[in-house]
Design an enzyme around this catalytic site. Structure first.
Site: not given
Length: 444
Positions: A112-113, A139, A246
């Site tokens: 997801g990053s 986040y 995500v």
């Protein structure tokens, strides 16, 4: 020293602390369904699904067979240069899942990053505007681009992303401006009348990225009208609206994407954790012009590799064939009701919230002041582990128990999980938990 303790000792010796968020002394050997086992074959019901990754549970036979066959057929192709059919098929499938009649394309990564790094890079280029807006408590990842978009305490020690402005998230339990009335309008007015007129002019703003449910920020569900009003604001100013799915996407809330509950269309959506059913893969589905704004701008050698894309295709077919979204709706309603019942028994529970099987239980020292009960939250998770239940906590105050079980969970397993949470909370409230053991694990 037990086998599990021996593995944990090696973990302490060789594995970087920068890689760890640990809540209790556990190392796992195997898993099946919603159950994990340690090296002594002790069983634990897992209602975290490994941070919402194992959405089809552990050890699904259809997934195992598909991955074995794919490895024999084509174990790897660097699809950034020579595409294989798995990636192309998955792209067609994902593009068809995103609401909207506009032309869409798909980008791939591994986490997801890096998906949200894609957003951080490509949205300003596509829009030809430099600025981005995100939300406090969000986040979006750990890489430099994604952490720049984030507003979580976990990334607060890093300084980056001068082009990103963060605004309050409409938290109904802790309203950012002190009033619950017209919460949506308060935040929209703040963006339009404060941010746009001071440090973030709309004509310089490329996109707004938001989580439809702010997961690591505390499983915060915004008011029903917030995403529609945010969509209208973006439309007024020609700004892209991007939703980070995500963690809560892929059926977890009772729809493929959590934003679908709001009935809106978005310009881009980022996917990760559960997409591969346990195999690392991430994706961005977006308007064609966003993902076609240039060649070789954001790519990785293993992007869209045959194993990961086969896993994602298989995962989606399992969710469809086993009608797991229907199970999410049914079991999510039941789980949430059981948690509300716990709230009547335990004063420590300040709020219960969520959609489907993305649920949060916020613990407080006092329901009037809402002072976060951070240490007690850590103690509840630790005690639950001792009793055979795996659950984590999240939130900017580290006081929200996050419930994200595999989508295959049944009522019997929910009943066991709730009974253990009940016992764990009672033990914490009575002071029957060894806090010295709890404090050995930093968590967030």
């Amino acid at each position: 020293m037990s086998p599990t303790e021996k593995w944990l000792e090696k973990d302490r010796q060789y594995v970087s602390d920068a890689l760890k968020i640990r809540f209790y002394p556990l190392a796992v050997k195997s898993g099946k369904g919603v159950v994990l086992r340690d090296f002594e074959n002790n069983e634990y019901i897992d209602i975290s699904a490994g941070w919402a990754v194992a959405n089809i549970g552990y050890g699904h036979e259809k997934m195992a067979s598909a991955l074995q066959e794919q490895y024999k057929t084509l174990s790897f192709s660097s699809n950034i240069t020579i595409p294989d059919n798995q990636m192309i098929q998955l792209s067609e499938k994902l593009a068809g899942m995103l609401p909207g009649e506009f032309k869409k394309k798909v980008w791939y990564g591994l986490t997801g990053s890096d998906a949200n790094d894609c957003i951080a890079k490509l949205i300003p280029i596509s829009a030809k505007r430099p600025r981005m807006i995100s939300f406090m408590g969000s986040y979006h990842g750990q890489t430099m681009g994604s952490l720049s978009l984030s507003g979580h305490t976990a990334q607060a020690r890093f300084v980056s992303g001068a082009n990103v402005v963060k605004v309050p998230y409409p938290n109904p339990y802790r309203p950012p401006f002190g009033r619950m009335e017209n919460l949506t309008q308060q935040v929209i007015d703040y963006i339009e009348n404060e941010m746009f007129t001071t440090i973030c002019p709309p004509e310089s703003t490329a996109g707004i990225i938001i989580e439809a449910i702010q997961s690591d920020g505390g499983v915060i569900v915004p008011p029903d009208d917030f995403l529609p009003e945010l969509r209208k604001l973006c439309d007024r100013h020609g700004i892209y609206l991007i939703v980070d799915e995500v963690k809560v996407g892929m059926g977890r809330t009772g729809k493929w994407f959590a934003f679908e509950h709001s009935g809106i269309e978005v310009d881009a959506v980022s996917l990760g954790k559960p997409l591969g059913g346990g195999v690392p893969i991430s994706a961005v589905i977006a308007r064609k012009e966003i993902l076609d704004c240039g060649n070789a701008l954001h790519l990785f050698t293993s992007s869209g590799n045959p194993i990961s894309t086969k896993a994602a295709l298989t995962n989606l077919s399992i969710i469809e064939e086993e009608r797991l979204i229907g199970n999410v709706i049914e079991q999510g309603e039941y789980f949430k009701k059981q948690l509300f019942d716990l709230q009547t028994k335990h004063e420590i529970i300040g709020d219960v919230r969520g959609k489907g099987l993305a649920l949060g239980v916020e613990l407080v020292e006092d329901r009037v002041t809402k002072k976060p009960a951070s240490e007690k939250t850590a103690a509840v998770c630790y005690r639950a582990f001792e009793l055979g239940l795996l659950v984590f906590y999240v939130g900017v105050h580290s006081n929200v128990i996050e419930v994200t079980p595999p989508l295959i969970i049944n009522r019997k397993e929910i009943d066991i999980a709730v009974a253990i949470l009940d016992q764990a909370m009672a033990d914490v409230e009575r002071g029957n938990v060894n806090m010295d053991k709890v404090r050995q694990y930093a968590g967030w």
